[in-house]
Scaffold this motif. Structure first.
Motif, PDB file in Angstrom:
ATOM      1  N   UNK A  67      37.150  40.030 -48.987  1.00  0.00           N
ATOM      2  CA  UNK A  67      38.517  40.444 -49.737  1.00  0.00           C
ATOM      3  C   UNK A  67      37.887  40.677 -51.245  1.00  0.00           C
ATOM      4  N   UNK A  68      36.856  40.024 -52.089  1.00  0.00           N
ATOM      5  CA  UNK A  68      36.674  40.454 -53.306  1.00  0.00           C
ATOM      6  C   UNK A  68      35.960  41.753 -53.540  1.00  0.00           C
ATOM      7  N   UNK A  69      34.890  41.945 -52.423  1.00  0.00           N
ATOM      8  CA  UNK A  69      34.443  43.313 -52.666  1.00  0.00           C
ATOM      9  C   UNK A  69      35.212  44.512 -52.206  1.00  0.00           C
ATOM     10  N   UNK A  70      36.045  44.211 -51.221  1.00  0.00           N
ATOM     11  CA  UNK A  70      37.175  45.175 -50.737  1.00  0.00           C
ATOM     12  C   UNK A  70      38.261  45.430 -51.848  1.00  0.00           C
ATOM     13  N   UNK A  71      38.773  44.609 -52.593  1.00  0.00           N
ATOM     14  CA  UNK A  71      39.655  44.937 -53.669  1.00  0.00           C
ATOM     15  C   UNK A  71      38.920  45.692 -54.966  1.00  0.00           C
ATOM     16  N   UNK A  72      37.625  45.154 -55.071  1.00  0.00           N
ATOM     17  CA  UNK A  72      36.898  45.801 -56.262  1.00  0.00           C
ATOM     18  C   UNK A  72      36.667  47.249 -55.921  1.00  0.00           C
ATOM     19  N   UNK A 104      46.109  44.329 -53.993  1.00  0.00           N
ATOM     20  CA  UNK A 104      46.234  45.857 -53.669  1.00  0.00           C
ATOM     21  C   UNK A 104      47.762  46.325 -54.624  1.00  0.00           C
ATOM     22  N   UNK A 105      48.552  45.396 -54.543  1.00  0.00           N
ATOM     23  CA  UNK A 105      50.049  45.669 -55.353  1.00  0.00           C
ATOM     24  C   UNK A 105      49.645  45.784 -56.846  1.00  0.00           C
ATOM     25  N   UNK A 106      48.826  44.856 -57.344  1.00  0.00           N
ATOM     26  CA  UNK A 106      48.339  45.028 -58.656  1.00  0.00           C
ATOM     27  C   UNK A 106      47.605  46.164 -59.054  1.00  0.00           C
TER      28      UNK A 106
END
Length: 463
Positions: free
Chosen positions: A260-265, A333-335
């Protein structure tokens, strides 16, 4: 990639626009305005002396003390600050590390020069210059990530976790390099500037910290594009991929918290390079000169602090569960989309010269006149509808929200995962004040009119 020239803007009407006090807009200013006090001497001195060793201590805390700042404080207290720092700080002269740094920057310099891209012109400067770039950020980003993964996973030239393993040495080396590089830029700006947007304030401490050139170029490469975009931001992507690979090497799997962390980054960094031409119109590029603040910050501070949450997660994985993982990823993702949409909204508005719809209605804006230092009269259109009608810096809210979402998978056993979002929030608030002061100086009565329509700085109806 920036070309080795800064085209001069076409001359406009020589009659000077009435814009009020231009002290924050012109190059020879001694003004320094923002949220924090002591910006002329005390602030720069503090930032020159504390963060360089500070990033090394933060790395050590995350790598060897389970992210405990209490243990770090005990270590420094019992062993003495200087003696302990010397003992725990890796050598800045590790040959393998310098090979990594050299190859990385050589690849980025080559990609910036040879990859195709359309010509992109930045905003007019106080001296009336217009910087010219080659817009090939996305290609450079995709190529860099692909080369890193292929070199590791396919050819086995190095372990995918090599950046995690060598981060201490990398930070130590780039710390020394970037401090010396900033000294070179200081001298270059004084004696061999690339454009007329240069000069000093008479305060060597502030000039080293802030920089002496707005758009320095070396052998045709734009310094700020290479340090900010192709250096710091590109390393951010490679580093967090390396951390995830290292976790797989240690545990035989990648935790959902790391995913989650790496994916969002990676979504955020991909967005950045997709929007790179927009970044080249931001305050980092338009106003902040190439000195310690920008160049050391992107070459040393960014690799440490911006990746600290994923670095911590490498050896401290958490199992969030499917529901929490999806919820955090969705909010993040929305942010990121909101932040991107706000930037694109303004970019589209400027490209259409105000002749477009925003949220289904004709764009509302303030037509603002200003003057360059050589008395050329220009105009800007200040958008006051859509996201930009909610507050003058509403886009900072989703940016901080996204940072919270990729930090919270680290949970709460350590403050390390929250270093980035804490510092980011302070930087963005300070930047909002600095940008407001700059615009008020540049546009004068037109900015006053704009603020009447959009009265809040960041938080709608509140602040």
């Amino acid at each position: 990639m920036a070309k080795s020239r800064a085209k001069t803007a076409a001359a406009g009407n020589n009659k000077r626009a009435v814009t009020g006090d231009n002290s924050m807009w012109v190059n020879n200013t001694k003004a320094s305005v923002g949220l924090f006090p002591g910006r002329r001497i005390l602030g720069p001195l503090f930032l020159l002396l504390v963060p360089p060793p500070g990033v090394m201590l933060i790395w050590y805390c995350a790598a060897h003390l389970d992210g405990s700042f209490v243990e770090l404080a005990k270590l420094l207290w019992n062993g003495g600050v200087f003696k302990t720092f010397v003992e725990i700080c890796p050598s800045p002269f590790d040959a393998t590390v310098w090979k990594m740094i050299g190859v990385f920057f050589a690849v980025e310099l080559i990609l910036a020069r040879v990859l195709p891209g359309s010509e992109f012109k930045g905003p007019v400067t106080p001296k009336g210059n217009v910087p010219v770039y080659k817009a090939n950020g996305v290609l450079a980003y995709v190529t860099t990530v692909a080369l890193f993964l292929v070199g590791s996973l396919y050819f086995g030239v190095y372990n995918v976790g090599i950046i995690y393993d060598k981060l201490g040495g990398i930070l130590s080396a780039v710390n020394v390099f970037s401090l010396l590089f900033c000294a070179v830029l200081y001298v270059k700006g004084r004696f061999a500037p690339s454009s007329t947007d240069s000069g000093t304030t008479g305060n060597p401490v502030f000039d080293y910290y802030w920089g002496t050139e707005l758009y320095p170029r070396i052998l045709g490469w734009d310094v700020k594009m290479m340090t900010n975009c192709r250096g710091g931001m590109m390393f951010w992507a490679l580093a967090i991929i390396s951390y995830a690979g290292k976790q797989f090497e240690i545990d035989g799997a990648v935790s959902d918290s790391m995913c989650v962390s790496v994916g969002l980054q990676l979504v955020y960094i991909t967005k950045f390079f997709w929007w790179e031409t927009g970044y080249l119109k931001s305050i980092d590029i338009m106003h902040d000169r190439a000195g310690f603040y920008i160049c050391w910050g992107c070459l040393t501070f960014l690799p440490c602090i911006y990746t600290s949450h994923a670095f911590y997660l490498t050896t401290h994985p958490n199992e969030l569960g499917a529901v929490a993982s999806v919820a955090i990823a969705a909010v993040g993702c929305v942010a990121i989309w909101m932040n991107y949409d706000a930037d694109v909204q303004r970019q589209t508005f400027r490209a259409a010269n105000g002749k477009c719809n925003v949220w289904g209605r004709p764009a509302r804006y303030v037509r603002a006149l200003y003057a360059t230092e050589d008395r050329q009269q220009k105009q800007s259109l200040l958008l006051r509808s859509g996201w930009w009608g909610l507050s003058r810096h509403f886009h900072y809210i989703p940016e901080v929200t996204a940072a919270v979402m990729w930090s919270v998978p680290g949970l709460f056993a350590s403050f390390v995962p929250y270093l980035y979002v804490t510092i980011l929030t302070m930087i963005l608030i300070d930047r909002a004040y600095r940008d407001d002061a700059r615009c008020r100086s540049k546009y004068g009565k037109y900015w006053t009119e704009y603020c009447r329509h959009v009265p809040n700085l960041i938080l709608p109806k509140l602040f």
